[in-house]
Every structure is written in C-alpha cells, then in structure tokens.
Design a protein around this motif. Structure first.
Motif, PDB file in Angstrom:
ATOM      1  N   LEU A 112       0.792  -1.126  -0.024  1.00 34.08           N
ATOM      2  CA  LEU A 112      -0.051   0.026   0.017  1.00 34.08           C
ATOM      3  C   LEU A 112       0.787   1.161   0.119  1.00 34.08           C
ATOM      4  O   LEU A 112       0.472   2.263  -0.745  1.00 34.08           O
ATOM      5  CB  LEU A 112      -0.707   0.045   1.076  1.00 34.08           C
ATOM      6  N   PRO A 113       1.963   1.286   0.759  1.00 33.75           N
ATOM      7  CA  PRO A 113       2.556   2.507   0.810  1.00 33.75           C
ATOM      8  C   PRO A 113       3.321   3.009  -0.694  1.00 33.75           C
ATOM      9  O   PRO A 113       3.779   4.250  -0.540  1.00 33.75           O
ATOM     10  CB  PRO A 113       3.819   2.461   1.911  1.00 33.75           C
ATOM     11  N   LEU A 114       3.151   1.916  -1.575  1.00 31.69           N
ATOM     12  CA  LEU A 114       3.904   2.387  -2.880  1.00 31.69           C
ATOM     13  C   LEU A 114       2.960   3.265  -3.609  1.00 31.69           C
ATOM     14  O   LEU A 114       3.326   3.834  -4.754  1.00 31.69           O
ATOM     15  CB  LEU A 114       4.236   1.183  -3.312  1.00 31.69           C
ATOM     16  N   PHE A 115       1.697   3.060  -3.482  1.00 34.07           N
ATOM     17  CA  PHE A 115       0.549   3.846  -4.017  1.00 34.07           C
ATOM     18  C   PHE A 115       0.847   5.380  -3.986  1.00 34.07           C
ATOM     19  O   PHE A 115       0.815   5.991  -2.617  1.00 34.07           O
ATOM     20  CB  PHE A 115      -0.665   3.619  -3.928  1.00 34.07           C
ATOM     21  N   HIS A 116       0.574   6.231  -4.949  1.00 38.28           N
ATOM     22  CA  HIS A 116       0.782   7.919  -4.821  1.00 38.28           C
ATOM     23  C   HIS A 116      -0.234   8.116  -3.587  1.00 38.28           C
ATOM     24  O   HIS A 116      -0.067   9.328  -3.175  1.00 38.28           O
ATOM     25  CB  HIS A 116       0.531   8.452  -6.230  1.00 38.28           C
ATOM     26  N   ASP A 117      -1.552   7.635  -3.764  1.00 42.64           N
ATOM     27  CA  ASP A 117      -2.324   8.295  -3.023  1.00 42.64           C
ATOM     28  C   ASP A 117      -2.456   7.593  -1.311  1.00 42.64           C
ATOM     29  O   ASP A 117      -3.475   7.674  -0.565  1.00 42.64           O
ATOM     30  CB  ASP A 117      -3.820   8.323  -3.257  1.00 42.64           C
ATOM     31  N   PHE A 118      -1.393   7.096  -1.012  1.00 43.73           N
ATOM     32  CA  PHE A 118      -1.129   6.145   0.348  1.00 43.73           C
ATOM     33  C   PHE A 118      -1.537   7.239   1.575  1.00 43.73           C
ATOM     34  O   PHE A 118      -0.990   8.311   1.395  1.00 43.73           O
ATOM     35  CB  PHE A 118       0.014   5.599   0.416  1.00 43.73           C
ATOM     36  N   ASN A 119      -2.437   7.147   2.452  1.00 43.82           N
ATOM     37  CA  ASN A 119      -2.736   7.968   3.547  1.00 43.82           C
ATOM     38  C   ASN A 119      -2.744   6.855   4.750  1.00 43.82           C
ATOM     39  O   ASN A 119      -3.578   6.230   4.833  1.00 43.82           O
ATOM     40  CB  ASN A 119      -3.984   8.695   3.168  1.00 43.82           C
ATOM     41  N   SER A 120      -1.892   7.149   5.513  1.00 43.85           N
ATOM     42  CA  SER A 120      -1.922   6.257   6.763  1.00 43.85           C
ATOM     43  C   SER A 120      -3.151   6.487   7.656  1.00 43.85           C
ATOM     44  O   SER A 120      -3.729   5.281   8.024  1.00 43.85           O
ATOM     45  CB  SER A 120      -0.477   6.412   7.539  1.00 43.85           C
ATOM     46  N   THR A 121      -3.548   7.682   7.679  1.00 42.25           N
ATOM     47  CA  THR A 121      -4.810   7.893   8.459  1.00 42.25           C
ATOM     48  C   THR A 121      -5.895   7.198   7.806  1.00 42.25           C
ATOM     49  O   THR A 121      -6.801   6.584   8.737  1.00 42.25           O
ATOM     50  CB  THR A 121      -5.089   9.547   8.622  1.00 42.25           C
ATOM     51  N   ALA A 122      -6.200   7.028   6.348  1.00 39.93           N
ATOM     52  CA  ALA A 122      -7.259   6.530   5.872  1.00 39.93           C
ATOM     53  C   ALA A 122      -7.183   5.167   6.293  1.00 39.93           C
ATOM     54  O   ALA A 122      -8.335   4.354   6.495  1.00 39.93           O
ATOM     55  CB  ALA A 122      -7.353   6.908   4.516  1.00 39.93           C
ATOM     56  N   VAL A 123      -6.115   4.347   5.960  1.00 37.50           N
ATOM     57  CA  VAL A 123      -5.855   2.933   6.380  1.00 37.50           C
ATOM     58  C   VAL A 123      -6.229   2.625   8.021  1.00 37.50           C
ATOM     59  O   VAL A 123      -6.918   1.666   8.268  1.00 37.50           O
ATOM     60  CB  VAL A 123      -4.432   2.531   5.953  1.00 37.50           C
ATOM     61  N   PHE A 124      -5.822   3.663   8.764  1.00 40.28           N
ATOM     62  CA  PHE A 124      -5.974   3.239  10.051  1.00 40.28           C
ATOM     63  C   PHE A 124      -7.547   3.366  10.387  1.00 40.28           C
ATOM     64  O   PHE A 124      -8.149   2.465  11.215  1.00 40.28           O
ATOM     65  CB  PHE A 124      -5.628   4.571  11.190  1.00 40.28           C
ATOM     66  N   HIS A 125      -8.331   4.102   9.822  1.00 39.60           N
ATOM     67  CA  HIS A 125      -9.881   4.446   9.963  1.00 39.60           C
ATOM     68  C   HIS A 125     -10.550   3.135   9.273  1.00 39.60           C
ATOM     69  O   HIS A 125     -11.643   2.634   9.787  1.00 39.60           O
ATOM     70  CB  HIS A 125     -10.587   5.537   9.707  1.00 39.60           C
ATOM     71  N   GLU A 126     -10.034   2.782   8.231  1.00 39.90           N
ATOM     72  CA  GLU A 126     -10.693   1.589   7.414  1.00 39.90           C
ATOM     73  C   GLU A 126     -10.535   0.232   8.563  1.00 39.90           C
ATOM     74  O   GLU A 126     -11.431  -0.501   8.575  1.00 39.90           O
ATOM     75  CB  GLU A 126      -9.893   1.308   6.266  1.00 39.90           C
ATOM     76  N   ILE A 127      -9.272   0.153   9.001  1.00 45.18           N
ATOM     77  CA  ILE A 127      -9.287  -1.167   9.950  1.00 45.18           C
ATOM     78  C   ILE A 127     -10.207  -0.936  11.023  1.00 45.18           C
ATOM     79  O   ILE A 127     -10.717  -1.948  11.586  1.00 45.18           O
ATOM     80  CB  ILE A 127      -7.525  -1.281  10.176  1.00 45.18           C
ATOM     81  N   TYR A 128     -10.026   0.130  11.841  1.00 47.71           N
ATOM     82  CA  TYR A 128     -10.829   0.382  12.901  1.00 47.71           C
ATOM     83  C   TYR A 128     -12.293   0.034  12.859  1.00 47.71           C
ATOM     84  O   TYR A 128     -12.923  -0.331  13.451  1.00 47.71           O
ATOM     85  CB  TYR A 128     -10.629   1.927  13.435  1.00 47.71           C
ATOM     86  N   ARG A 129     -12.746   0.616  11.368  1.00 45.63           N
ATOM     87  CA  ARG A 129     -14.366   0.529  11.238  1.00 45.63           C
ATOM     88  C   ARG A 129     -14.471  -1.035  11.209  1.00 45.63           C
ATOM     89  O   ARG A 129     -15.755  -1.627  11.500  1.00 45.63           O
ATOM     90  CB  ARG A 129     -14.472   1.206  10.006  1.00 45.63           C
ATOM     91  N   ALA A 130     -13.739  -1.742  10.638  1.00 47.55           N
ATOM     92  CA  ALA A 130     -13.817  -3.275  10.248  1.00 47.55           C
ATOM     93  C   ALA A 130     -13.783  -4.201  11.412  1.00 47.55           C
ATOM     94  O   ALA A 130     -14.565  -5.160  11.287  1.00 47.55           O
ATOM     95  CB  ALA A 130     -12.979  -3.841   9.243  1.00 47.55           C
ATOM     96  N   TYR A 131     -12.902  -3.550  12.436  1.00 45.59           N
ATOM     97  CA  TYR A 131     -12.802  -4.717  13.742  1.00 45.59           C
ATOM     98  C   TYR A 131     -13.137  -3.987  15.103  1.00 45.59           C
ATOM     99  O   TYR A 131     -13.370  -4.934  15.924  1.00 45.59           O
ATOM    100  CB  TYR A 131     -11.202  -5.198  13.774  1.00 45.59           C
ATOM    101  N   ALA A 132     -13.191  -2.782  15.137  1.00 42.66           N
ATOM    102  CA  ALA A 132     -13.551  -2.297  16.682  1.00 42.66           C
ATOM    103  C   ALA A 132     -14.865  -2.166  16.787  1.00 42.66           C
ATOM    104  O   ALA A 132     -15.534  -2.245  15.946  1.00 42.66           O
ATOM    105  CB  ALA A 132     -12.561  -0.641  16.795  1.00 42.66           C
ATOM    106  N   LEU A 133     -15.236  -2.334  17.985  1.00 41.25           N
ATOM    107  CA  LEU A 133     -16.492  -2.448  18.569  1.00 41.25           C
ATOM    108  C   LEU A 133     -16.818  -0.941  18.777  1.00 41.25           C
ATOM    109  O   LEU A 133     -18.267  -0.686  18.970  1.00 41.25           O
ATOM    110  CB  LEU A 133     -16.666  -3.095  19.848  1.00 41.25           C
ATOM    111  N   LEU A 134     -16.031  -0.044  19.000  1.00 39.56           N
ATOM    112  CA  LEU A 134     -16.499   1.437  19.208  1.00 39.56           C
ATOM    113  C   LEU A 134     -15.767   2.398  18.170  1.00 39.56           C
ATOM    114  O   LEU A 134     -14.508   1.870  17.632  1.00 39.56           O
ATOM    115  CB  LEU A 134     -15.860   2.004  20.614  1.00 39.56           C
ATOM    116  N   PRO A 135     -16.280   3.494  17.768  1.00 42.18           N
ATOM    117  CA  PRO A 135     -15.776   4.189  16.739  1.00 42.18           C
ATOM    118  C   PRO A 135     -14.400   4.736  17.250  1.00 42.18           C
ATOM    119  O   PRO A 135     -14.259   5.169  18.306  1.00 42.18           O
ATOM    120  CB  PRO A 135     -16.812   5.379  16.511  1.00 42.18           C
TER     121      PRO A 135
END
Length: 713
Positions: A593-616
């Motif tokens: 993922l980091p090789l893509f020009h639009d890589f955004n670590s915060t977007a990835v963080f929130h994507e993982i959180y939405r998929a697995y966390a029980l609280l926002p």
C-alpha cells in the motif's frame, strides 16, 4: 540466601570486597576493569575476528569447507559478545565514563559487523559449502539450520544484488535507520495542551487539578498522567471527548515521518524481489507469509469477539444505570471501567493485602523451588568480586543443574534507583556455545586464550561450554529492613516470572551453536516460554510453594488471588481486541500500500478500525503516529498475540492440572526449551502438545492457533 534484606546481601558480597581481593572486570570479563578496557576488549575481539574471516574466505577443500558453518557461528559469537555486552552496559551502568566507553565499543563492533554482512567473500564461502553435497552430508541438523539462517541474513543485506542495486539497498537501509528512531522518538499530538475552566473537571483529583490551574483555567497536557487521569475520572463527557480526540491525533510532522518510513521499507522490499516489506520480515518466522498472519488475526478476532462484546455491554449498562442512554463511545471506556473497578473493590470481602504474601525474597525462593521441581535446576547465590557488577544491589545467582552442574550465571538488578533502565527486561549478555576441543587447543597453542574470564564449564557429557550470562532488570521499590521487606504487587510478581521465563529459555538451551542459543529463535516463538511463566504465577498450586505472609508466615488465602485475577480479567478481551487491531494495522502498513501515490496512513487506520473495533475511533483521529512499535517490530507485531495463544494452549493441555510435576517440566524442556532456535517452533509445538498435524505449520495451523484465543481467561 534471602533476597528480602539488601543489607544482608551487601554484607554477603563484602566478604569478597576486602582490600586484598583482586579486582575483576564487569561480569568477570578480564578486560573490563576500567573504561579503557572496553576498547581493549573490542580490539582484541577484532583481531580474532579478522583472523577468522581470513580463514573462512580462503576455504576451498571439502575439509576446509566442512568447518565453515562453525567458524561463521564463532565469528558471530565474537561480535555479539562485545555488541550485546556493550549495549546492556550503555543502557544500565551508572558511570558516564563507562557508558561512553561501552557506546564506543558498540559502535566500533557494529560498524565492523555491517561490513561483514556485505563481505561477498564470506557469502561465497558459505555458498561453496552449501553447494558441495559431500560437505552438506557431513553437517549436523543444527549446523544446517544455522547455515540457512546465515544465508538468509546475507541475502537480507542485499549481498547477492548487482553493484548498482546493492548501492541503492545501502541508501534505503540507511534512510530507514534515520527515519525509524525519528518516528519512535518524535511521538507528539497535534494539540500539546487543552484549556478548560476548572469547574469542568469535576471528578478529577483536586490536587491534580490545582497543580494545573492558573486564574481559574486548567491547562491540561495531552500526554502523560494528567490526560489519562482525566479520561478515567472526569464526569463531563464532552470534556472526556475533547481530551480523547486530542490524545489520539498525531502531529502532521510525525505522520509524514511514518509514511516516508513505510514507503522506504516498501521500496527496499521491491528491490530484493519481494512484493512487500512484510514478505521480507516474515520469511523466516513461524508465520512465513503476510497471508498467514492475516488468517491468524482474523481467526483470533472471531474467537475474541463474543467476550469483547460482553465487556462492552457491561460498560454500556453502567452508563445506562447512571442515567445516560446514549451509545458507549471510545472516550467512555476508561471512565466506566474505572467505575466498575471501584464498585467491585467496595464490595470486596477483605482489604487488598495480597502484596503482604509476596516479599521479594519469598518470590525468588519460590521461582527456584518451581524450577527445581520442573527441570531439576536451582539458584545458588554467589559472592561477587570487586568490579564484577555495576551496582552494589546487583546479586549473582549461579544456576546449577542436577546432572550437568553449573549451567548459567544470572545477575539480578531488581531494585529501583535514579537513572536506571526504566522497563523490566531480560538481557542475554553472552549466549551459551560449545567450545570444541580443537578450538580450545588452537587458542592455547597460539598463546591467545579464548577465555575472556567469564564463566565456562564442562557438562556431564564432557563438552566444554561458555555459560549463558543473563541480566534481569526490574524496578521494585526498596524495602526498609527495619520495618518490612520489599513487597511486590501481583503485577510485579507476574513481571518477574515473565522475565525469568526468558532466562530459563537461555539457561536450559542445549544447542552447540551461538546463532540458535536460547532466545535466538523466530520472533514469533521467542515470547512463548515467558508468557507461559505468567500462567505459573497465577496458579494456586505454584503459589502455595512460597506465598506466605511476611510477618505471620501464614499461607496466602486463595480468595485474595481469585479476586485479583478476576479484576485483571474484566477488560482482557477488550485489550486483546485493541492489540488485534494494531497487529492488523502493522500488516497493512507493511504491505504494498505505501507504494501507491495516494497512500494515506490515517485513511488505512480508520478503515481497519471500522472493520474490527467495537467502538468508533473518533473523527479525525490518527493514533498510528503514537504506535512506536511500527519501527521496532515492522510486520511482526502479531507475534505477542500469537505466542500468548500458544502459551495458553500449552498451559491448559500440559501444565494446568499438575503444574509442578517433573514429568510435565521434562516434556516441555525436551520438546521446547532445549532446542533454542535450532528446531522449528511448529515441531516444538507439535511435540509438546502431541499434535503431529501441526509440525509443518502453514495457514491452516495459523488459523488453528487463532481459534485457541477463545481459551484465554
């Protein structure tokens, strides 16, 4: 010898500290009697190492190639003797002169090691040996394992790349070496402080609030104790929300450093022909691939989910009972959990006096008794020579085996003091390694004895070994001998058992070669013995060996332990889920993922959180900037969860019913501990559990381990 009274121990050591007693060096190393000795030791080692390198690169005949693996292992041991020793000393020794000298020795040897990692002559010599079937047929299984480890290490350094690519490899590696510490040391929130009217912080300790207040306004730092205290105690939910969001939002500069580090690692992986940095990092681990890690984490997530939902429901019900029907939020978790703990403690049958049964001396004696029953080894205190330790509080224990005699030296530095290494830790200052008769004779004839003054001994089979030398570091409060000894809270007892678990792995290893000695094994296997020891620390049967009141000598009532374990288990599933999310984040960040020009670590963080966390996660947060382990672990953060699942299974299936039975200890020693890193962790696991289907590992086995997470209590 009791560990409860520091004055008794000092008197014990003083016998050997008389003016006429010759001064020795640190750890009895003959060179380390002064700061200048570190340079002497380093240069003496360099001389031996260069002679060994010359011998290795010239090897051509089958007879010469036959010794390549042992010689490379001996070379590695020579370097690590200085590097590991110096690294420990520079982070622990109270004398600045010694710290500077150790740091210089470390730098000198580390630089030389990096040169060797890119020395094509060593790589080609190992290649010649492994391509010669006659030579390979004569290698022991342990030598073959070490040969594979060394070969992979050479290739990880880019040694097999064309010259231009190798130059690029060095540039990328150097850049990662700069960015990593910058990221780990640069953690900072976007907002450094928050300001509130003091009336808004009702529920916090008034003394804390008063210390932060000026003319009615509280200036609250968004890092450290005041912020965490506010999240636990402040009644106003809007204030808690503001504090939580600020504490979980990283500075833009920090996120920039992180994303550059991840991108550089991904570029390095592509340079060596891998799809991602995770592929590079996992090739020699039990997991073997990113796909297998993700399957483990998803299986663990499913196993964990019911318990995590149950814990969240309890907190939601407390919020509702207190008159707030809104959904539970991330900034509510610490607040309502603190209320739950206070409610439980208010209904406890008796006051929490658990620490009264855990004086440091009795815990150390209990560890010795446990290891004697399980493995036939015991602790024997030994006087230290002048200059042997870095502080008068340090205690030396010789570890004696009932058949092999003296097998290890452990230095225990257990009391807190200013400037000391801040975290509990286990350091292998020097690994175990067999010193062959040929090697010993060669050194003797050359007039340059291999012996550096540190402990060595022959085992029952007649083989000579340099003994593992280990330092255990803790920060326990010093007891007042006139009033009471050092008393440990239960968490400190668990910590001591954990660190001793690492030591036992080194102590009971039975390998001949340095590179696979004790804890020198796959990263996702190294924590298993130490986590297993935490289970022993919670066993009433084990605690009955030593847990007695320091004044009355009465045994510990079992309900005190049950209360504490119950309290610790209340949020365990929630914490495990948080760790699963971080491990998933680590895998995704070290993918392509980091090789893509639009890589955004915060977007990835929130994507993982939405998929697995029980609280926002909280809108706009970017907690990944505080995740310092992204540098040090780099695609292996899952390892602790993995080992925790395995340790729980081994405890349940092997030890739980009879945790002090010798037969069980021998089984664990023979199937796990004695191998160090010379045997696949999967084979060790299959052996100790009697599950041969696990021997080859693979994705199915990773999923199976993930499912074991449902057994955690």
């Amino acid at each position: 010898m009791s560990s409860d009274n520091p004055e008794i121990w000092k008197a014990f050591n003083a016998k050997s500290h008389a003016p006429t007693t010759p001064r020795t060096g640190l750890f009895q190393n003959k060179d380390l009697t002064s700061p200048a000795g570190f340079q002497t030791y380093a240069y003496r080692t360099l001389k031996k190492a260069r002679a060994l390198v010359d011998k290795i690169v010239k090897a051509q005949s089958p007879e010469e190639l036959q010794g390549i693996v042992k010689d490379l292992d001996r070379l590695s041991d020579l370097l690590c003797r200085v590097i590991d020793m110096a690294d420990f000393v520079r982070s622990t020794h109270p004398s600045q002169d010694i710290v500077v000298a150790a740091n210089e020795a470390y730098g000198l040897m580390y630089e030389y090691m990096n040169v060797l990692n890119t020395t094509t002559g060593l790589y080609r010599a190992l290649q010649r040996a492994l391509e010669n079937q006659e030579v390979v047929a004569q290698l022991s299984d342990e030598e073959k394992t070490v040969a594979r480890i060394l070969y992979r290490d050479f290739e990880k350094s880019g040694i097999n790349l064309p010259a231009a690519a190798r130059k690029k490899f060095v540039e990328l590696s150097n850049r990662i070496a700069e960015l990593g510490p910058e990221f780990a040391n640069g953690m900072a929130p976007q907002k450094r402080v928050l300001k509130f009217p003091s009336s808004k912080l009702h529920g916090m300790d008034p003394l804390v609030v008063r210390g932060l207040t000026n003319t009615g306004t509280v200036t609250l730092p968004t890092t450290g104790m005041p912020a965490s205290h506010a999240l636990r105690m402040v009644e106003d939910e809007d204030v808690r929300k503001e504090v939580y969001l600020a504490c979980h939002t990283s500075s833009k500069k920090q996120l920039g450093v992180l994303e550059e580090m991840l991108r550089t690692r991904a570029e390095l992986a592509r340079l060596v022909g891998r799809e991602s940095y995770a592929e590079v990092a996992l090739a020699d681990k039990m997991a073997r691939s990113p796909e297998a890690v993700l399957k483990f984490l998803n299986a663990l997530s499913e196993a964990n989910k019911p318990a995590a939902i149950s814990e969240e429901s309890i907190l939601q019900s407390i919020k509702r009972e207190l008159g707030n029907d809104t959904p539970l939020q991330a900034w509510d978790k610490d607040y309502y959990f603190a209320k739950l703990i206070r409610a439980i403690r208010s209904h406890r049958r008796s006051p929490d006096i658990l620490s009264s049964y855990f004086s440091l001396g009795t815990v150390m004696q209990g560890l010795s008794r446990l290891l004697t029953r399980l493995y036939g080894v015991r602790f024997v205190p030994r006087e230290t020579s002048p200059g042997e330790t870095w502080n008068d509080d340090v205690r030396r224990l010789d570890i004696l085996d009932e058949s092999d005699g003296h097998i290890a030296v452990v230095y225990c530095d257990l009391f807190e003091r200013q400037g000391k290494h801040p975290n509990p830790a286990h350091f292998t200052v020097r690994c175990s390694r067999e010193i062959t008769d040929e090697e010993y004779l060669e050194s003797a004839l050359s007039g340059d004895r291999e012996d550096d003054g540190m402990a060595s001994a022959r085992r029952a089979d007649g083989k000579l070994y340099q003994l593992p030398t280990i330092a255990l570091i803790c920060n326990f409060p010093r007891g007042d001998p006139s009033k009471r000894p050092t008393l440990l809270v239960f968490r400190e007892v668990q910590t001591l058992f954990h660190e001793m678990g690492h030591a036992v792995h080194s102590i009971l290893g039975r390998t001949s070669l340095h590179n696979v000695s004790g804890t020198r094994c796959a990263t996702d296997w190294a924590e298993m013995p130490s986590i297993l020891m935490e289970h022993f620390a919670q066993s009433p049967t084990v605690l009955s060996l030593f847990a007695r009141h320091y004044e009355t000598d009465e045994p510990m009532p079992t309900h005190l332990l049950a209360d504490r374990i119950y309290e610790e288990s209340l949020a365990q599933a929630t914490e495990t889920r948080n760790q699963i999310i971080l491990a998933l984040l680590d895998q995704h960040y070290h993918s392509s993922l980091p090789l893509f020009h639009d890589f955004n670590s915060t977007a990835v963080f929130h994507e993982i959180y939405r998929a697995y966390a029980l609280l926002p996660a909280g809108e706009g947060t970017s907690w990944q900037g505080f995740f310092g382990h992204l540098f040090s672990y780099g695609a292996t953060y899952y390892a602790y969860l993995f080992d925790r699942a395995i340790a729980a299974k081994v405890w349940k299936d092997v030890f739980e019913a009879e945790p002090t039975r010798r037969e069980k200890g021998e089984r664990f020693k023979e199937e796990v501990l004695k191998w160090g890193g010379s045997r696949s962790g999967w084979k060790c696991l299959a052996g100790v559990l009697g599950r041969r289907e696990l021997e080859e590992g693979g994705e199915r086995a990773m999923v199976e381990v993930g499912r074991w997470g449902s057994d955690w209590k």
